[in-house]
Motif scaffolding. Structure first.
Motif, PDB file in Angstrom:
ATOM      1  N   ALA A   1     -68.713  -2.779  53.176  1.00 47.45           N
ATOM      2  CA  ALA A   1     -69.169  -4.142  53.450  1.00 47.45           C
ATOM      3  C   ALA A   1     -68.364  -5.165  52.665  1.00 47.45           C
ATOM      4  O   ALA A   1     -68.024  -6.242  53.182  1.00 47.45           O
ATOM      5  CB  ALA A   1     -70.655  -4.265  53.120  1.00 47.45           C
ATOM      6  N   LEU A   2     -68.051  -4.849  51.420  1.00 45.96           N
ATOM      7  CA  LEU A   2     -67.229  -5.757  50.618  1.00 45.96           C
ATOM      8  C   LEU A   2     -65.864  -5.960  51.274  1.00 45.96           C
ATOM      9  O   LEU A   2     -65.366  -7.095  51.361  1.00 45.96           O
ATOM     10  CB  LEU A   2     -67.055  -5.185  49.214  1.00 45.96           C
ATOM     11  CG  LEU A   2     -66.122  -5.956  48.276  1.00 45.96           C
ATOM     12  CD1 LEU A   2     -66.615  -7.381  48.082  1.00 45.96           C
ATOM     13  CD2 LEU A   2     -65.996  -5.244  46.940  1.00 45.96           C
ATOM     14  N   ALA A   3     -65.263  -4.875  51.760  1.00 45.14           N
ATOM     15  CA  ALA A   3     -63.964  -4.990  52.423  1.00 45.14           C
ATOM     16  C   ALA A   3     -64.071  -5.822  53.693  1.00 45.14           C
ATOM     17  O   ALA A   3     -63.210  -6.677  53.964  1.00 45.14           O
ATOM     18  CB  ALA A   3     -63.423  -3.594  52.744  1.00 45.14           C
ATOM     19  N   GLU A   4     -65.111  -5.607  54.495  1.00 43.53           N
ATOM     20  CA  GLU A   4     -65.275  -6.381  55.730  1.00 43.53           C
ATOM     21  C   GLU A   4     -65.474  -7.860  55.416  1.00 43.53           C
ATOM     22  O   GLU A   4     -64.986  -8.734  56.138  1.00 43.53           O
ATOM     23  CB  GLU A   4     -66.457  -5.855  56.541  1.00 43.53           C
ATOM     24  CG  GLU A   4     -66.315  -4.427  57.028  1.00 43.53           C
ATOM     25  CD  GLU A   4     -65.275  -4.248  58.131  1.00 43.53           C
ATOM     26  OE1 GLU A   4     -64.748  -5.253  58.647  1.00 43.53           O
ATOM     27  OE2 GLU A   4     -64.987  -3.086  58.469  1.00 43.53           O
ATOM     28  N   HIS A   5     -66.194  -8.148  54.336  1.00 40.68           N
ATOM     29  CA  HIS A   5     -66.459  -9.536  53.962  1.00 40.68           C
ATOM     30  C   HIS A   5     -65.199 -10.248  53.511  1.00 40.68           C
ATOM     31  O   HIS A   5     -64.984 -11.425  53.825  1.00 40.68           O
ATOM     32  CB  HIS A   5     -67.499  -9.566  52.841  1.00 40.68           C
ATOM     33  CG  HIS A   5     -67.879 -10.934  52.391  1.00 40.68           C
ATOM     34  ND1 HIS A   5     -67.560 -11.426  51.150  1.00 40.68           N
ATOM     35  CD2 HIS A   5     -68.541 -11.932  53.023  1.00 40.68           C
ATOM     36  CE1 HIS A   5     -68.015 -12.665  51.030  1.00 40.68           C
ATOM     37  NE2 HIS A   5     -68.620 -12.989  52.145  1.00 40.68           N
ATOM     38  N   ARG A   6     -64.366  -9.550  52.780  1.00 44.49           N
ATOM     39  CA  ARG A   6     -63.169 -10.185  52.243  1.00 44.49           C
ATOM     40  C   ARG A   6     -62.043 -10.269  53.273  1.00 44.49           C
ATOM     41  O   ARG A   6     -61.397 -11.313  53.405  1.00 44.49           O
ATOM     42  CB  ARG A   6     -62.666  -9.395  51.027  1.00 44.49           C
ATOM     43  CG  ARG A   6     -63.602  -9.420  49.849  1.00 44.49           C
ATOM     44  CD  ARG A   6     -63.552 -10.767  49.125  1.00 44.49           C
ATOM     45  NE  ARG A   6     -64.320 -10.688  47.901  1.00 44.49           N
ATOM     46  CZ  ARG A   6     -63.857 -10.232  46.750  1.00 44.49           C
ATOM     47  NH1 ARG A   6     -62.615  -9.796  46.665  1.00 44.49           N
ATOM     48  NH2 ARG A   6     -64.624 -10.204  45.689  1.00 44.49           N
ATOM     49  N   VAL A   7     -61.776  -9.150  53.956  1.00 42.90           N
ATOM     50  CA  VAL A   7     -60.558  -9.102  54.785  1.00 42.90           C
ATOM     51  C   VAL A   7     -60.803  -8.515  56.167  1.00 42.90           C
ATOM     52  O   VAL A   7     -59.845  -8.197  56.874  1.00 42.90           O
ATOM     53  CB  VAL A   7     -59.457  -8.275  54.075  1.00 42.90           C
ATOM     54  CG1 VAL A   7     -59.012  -8.956  52.797  1.00 42.90           C
ATOM     55  CG2 VAL A   7     -59.936  -6.850  53.771  1.00 42.90           C
ATOM     56  N   GLY A   8     -62.069  -8.367  56.583  1.00 46.38           N
ATOM     57  CA  GLY A   8     -62.338  -7.689  57.837  1.00 46.38           C
ATOM     58  C   GLY A   8     -63.172  -8.494  58.806  1.00 46.38           C
ATOM     59  O   GLY A   8     -63.084  -9.729  58.874  1.00 46.38           O
ATOM     60  N   ALA A   9     -64.023  -7.797  59.546  1.00 43.26           N
ATOM     61  CA  ALA A   9     -64.761  -8.401  60.656  1.00 43.26           C
ATOM     62  C   ALA A   9     -65.793  -9.430  60.203  1.00 43.26           C
ATOM     63  O   ALA A   9     -66.227 -10.256  61.014  1.00 43.26           O
ATOM     64  CB  ALA A   9     -65.457  -7.296  61.455  1.00 43.26           C
TER      65      ALA A   9
ATOM     66  N   GLU B   1     -74.778 -11.060  66.749  1.00 44.10           N
ATOM     67  CA  GLU B   1     -73.441 -10.729  67.222  1.00 44.10           C
ATOM     68  C   GLU B   1     -73.097  -9.351  66.677  1.00 44.10           C
ATOM     69  O   GLU B   1     -73.360  -9.065  65.510  1.00 44.10           O
ATOM     70  CB  GLU B   1     -72.423 -11.755  66.734  1.00 44.10           C
ATOM     71  CG  GLU B   1     -71.010 -11.477  67.228  1.00 44.10           C
ATOM     72  CD  GLU B   1     -69.990 -12.470  66.716  1.00 44.10           C
ATOM     73  OE1 GLU B   1     -68.799 -12.307  67.047  1.00 44.10           O
ATOM     74  OE2 GLU B   1     -70.380 -13.403  65.976  1.00 44.10           O
ATOM     75  N   VAL B   2     -72.546  -8.496  67.504  1.00 41.34           N
ATOM     76  CA  VAL B   2     -72.189  -7.146  67.090  1.00 41.34           C
ATOM     77  C   VAL B   2     -70.676  -6.988  67.194  1.00 41.34           C
ATOM     78  O   VAL B   2     -70.097  -7.221  68.256  1.00 41.34           O
ATOM     79  CB  VAL B   2     -72.891  -6.076  67.953  1.00 41.34           C
ATOM     80  CG1 VAL B   2     -72.470  -4.675  67.509  1.00 41.34           C
ATOM     81  CG2 VAL B   2     -74.407  -6.224  67.854  1.00 41.34           C
ATOM     82  N   ARG B   3     -70.052  -6.611  66.089  1.00 42.62           N
ATOM     83  CA  ARG B   3     -68.597  -6.437  66.058  1.00 42.62           C
ATOM     84  C   ARG B   3     -68.255  -5.066  65.482  1.00 42.62           C
ATOM     85  O   ARG B   3     -68.967  -4.568  64.608  1.00 42.62           O
ATOM     86  CB  ARG B   3     -67.929  -7.491  65.165  1.00 42.62           C
ATOM     87  CG  ARG B   3     -68.152  -8.934  65.526  1.00 42.62           C
ATOM     88  CD  ARG B   3     -67.489  -9.836  64.479  1.00 42.62           C
ATOM     89  NE  ARG B   3     -67.823 -11.232  64.662  1.00 42.62           N
ATOM     90  CZ  ARG B   3     -67.534 -12.195  63.788  1.00 42.62           C
ATOM     91  NH1 ARG B   3     -66.905 -11.873  62.649  1.00 42.62           N
ATOM     92  NH2 ARG B   3     -67.869 -13.438  64.016  1.00 42.62           N
ATOM     93  N   PRO B   4     -67.135  -4.499  65.916  1.00 43.08           N
ATOM     94  CA  PRO B   4     -66.648  -3.282  65.250  1.00 43.08           C
ATOM     95  C   PRO B   4     -65.894  -3.646  63.983  1.00 43.08           C
ATOM     96  O   PRO B   4     -65.412  -4.783  63.828  1.00 43.08           O
ATOM     97  CB  PRO B   4     -65.706  -2.666  66.287  1.00 43.08           C
ATOM     98  CG  PRO B   4     -65.164  -3.858  67.023  1.00 43.08           C
ATOM     99  CD  PRO B   4     -66.298  -4.856  67.078  1.00 43.08           C
ATOM    100  N   SER B   5     -65.792  -2.705  63.067  1.00 47.30           N
ATOM    101  CA  SER B   5     -64.977  -2.900  61.865  1.00 47.30           C
ATOM    102  C   SER B   5     -63.552  -3.260  62.248  1.00 47.30           C
ATOM    103  O   SER B   5     -63.022  -2.775  63.247  1.00 47.30           O
ATOM    104  CB  SER B   5     -64.964  -1.618  61.037  1.00 47.30           C
ATOM    105  OG  SER B   5     -63.963  -1.655  60.047  1.00 47.30           O
TER     106      SER B   5
END
Length: 427
Positions: free
Chosen positions: A195-203, A359-363
């Protein structure tokens, strides 16, 4: 020291950190570019650069503007080998470690296959040491290790409460690994790191509130509210695999085995999805292969995909009715393909069954999101230690408590020096 001198020292420290963060974000910059992005005066930027050069935090990296009219400008960038961090992931059959410089540039990665009787803590140490040796990183400059692990990490002690995939793990392992490496170590739940990675640089970049659901052999969730991860009193927040679904009866939980008959994992885990796929004529080696085959089959795969959407939507709906995250990111091997192929259908089904429609998104993380999150978390602490803390983020307490991932950055506005008027940052 006078109050004015103390304030001037604090102002310089804050502005130095602002400049260093900009070099992390944008790479090498010229003096004029730093002045433009910070709003500081050019004389102040010149003094700042001299201080950072003397401290060994930045270096001249080249000349910018070659080929254009006017004088060429010297570029300044971080000294990436000034400090290193390590991120590691421990799974049932493998330990992986990556070494990264202070600027975020990956140096090397190493993976070690594990066996049931192996001392996994020793293998974590071996993987970190092997990655450092492969990349030529000086372990004396290592400023912290973050280890992603399945299961529950107690937010008070920093120790692992239980991990179904790692039955030999328990209390005292963090201190043991810290002694093995002779460096600060922190354990973190693997889904929280994703989740941290998605928040910083992802979906989920730019989203302060969202839920991340990981679907694979195991099922888990991370929840971020107002830019902060929710851990729960004992670290068990997000253990969505145990979410009671079905006939409403509560089956006995067996945390040590990671099982909960009748829970969400029994509906949407990879094993359950493979069984469902076989019932519909899609007998494949993996759940993701079965979903892709059914999607490619068109009408022939509709019944299986409808049933799968119903199962996954049940868990998503339960989360959305409690916290209304607005955005749900699906990760894990099965979650990625479900988000990619079925995301819109999942959102519609949840919206039809509840008052909210997420909203639903993939990683969108390339590579390993757990390792990416581990490195980002370790870099937060290392930069506060090496660069100096930000205005609004306390220094981490590596020795006693796990550091909550800092997901909110302090203001980018510079602090004016004595006699200097504050300027708005230019975009």
């Amino acid at each position: 020291m006078t109050r004015r001198a103390a304030r001037s020292g604090l102002v310089r420290a804050v502005n130095d950190r602002l400049a260093l963060d900009l070099l992390v974000e944008y790479g090498p910059l010229s003096r004029s570019a730093l002045a433009d992005r910070t709003g500081m005066s050019k004389p102040s930027v010149a003094e700042l650069i001299d201080r950072l050069l003397d401290a060994g935090l930045i270096e001249e990296t080249g000349i910018g503007g070659v080929g254009r009219r006017g004088p060429n400008a010297r570029l300044y960038g971080l000294v990436h080998d000034r400090a290193f961090v390590a991120g590691a992931e421990v799974r049932g059959g493998e330990v992986t470690a990556v070494i990264t410089g202070i600027g975020g540039r990956a140096v090397a990665e190493a993976a070690i296959t594990t066996r049931p009787r192996d001392n996994t803590i020793t293998l974590v140490r071996d993987a970190v040491v092997a990655a450092a040796a492969d990349g030529g990183a000086d372990l004396d400059r290592l400023h912290g290790v973050v280890v992603g692990t399945p299961g529950i990490v107690d937010p008070r002690s920093g120790e692992i409460g239980f991990a179904a995939d790692l039955p030999t793990w328990g209390g005292g392992l963090r201190d043991l690994l810290r002694r093995e490496l002779a460096h600060p170590v922190r354990f973190e739940n693997e889904v929280n790191l994703s989740a941290l990675a998605e928040h910083r640089v992802g979906a989920a970049r730019g989203q302060e509130t969202f839920a991340l659901i990981s679907l694979g052999e195991g099922v888990g969730m991370a929840l971020m509210l107002d830019g902060r991860l929710v851990r729960g009193a004992s670290g068990g927040a997000g253990e969505i695999g145990y979410l009671p679904l079905g006939d409403g009866a509560l089956a006995p939980a067996r945390p040590a085995e990671g099982t909960y008959a009748g829970g969400f994992q029994a509906l949407a885990g990879a094993r359950a999805v493979r069984s469902l796929a076989r019932q519909h004529g899609f007998d494949r080696r993996t759940a993701t292969a079965a979903v892709r085959a059914a999607h490619a089959a068109g009408e022939g795969g509709a019944a299986f995909l409808d049933a799968l959407v119903e199962r996954v939507a049940a868990g998503v709906a339960a989360v959305c009715t409690v916290v209304d995250p607005g955005l749900v990111v699906l990760t894990g091997p099965l979650g990625r393909v479900a988000g990619e192929l079925l995301g819109e259908r999942l959102a519609e089904r949840v919206g039809a069954a509840t008052p909210v429609r997420p909203e639903v998104r993939p990683s969108s993380i390339e590579g390993n999101p757990v390792l990416r999150g581990a490195v980002l978390s370790a870099l937060d602490a290392a930069r506060d230690e090496v660069f100096g803390p930000t205005l609004h983020a306390p220094a981490p307490h590596w020795s006693r408590h796990p550091r909550q991932a800092r997901d909110r950055h302090s203001s980018r506005a510079p602090v004016p020096l004595e006699g200097e008027q504050p300027m708005a940052r230019k975009k």
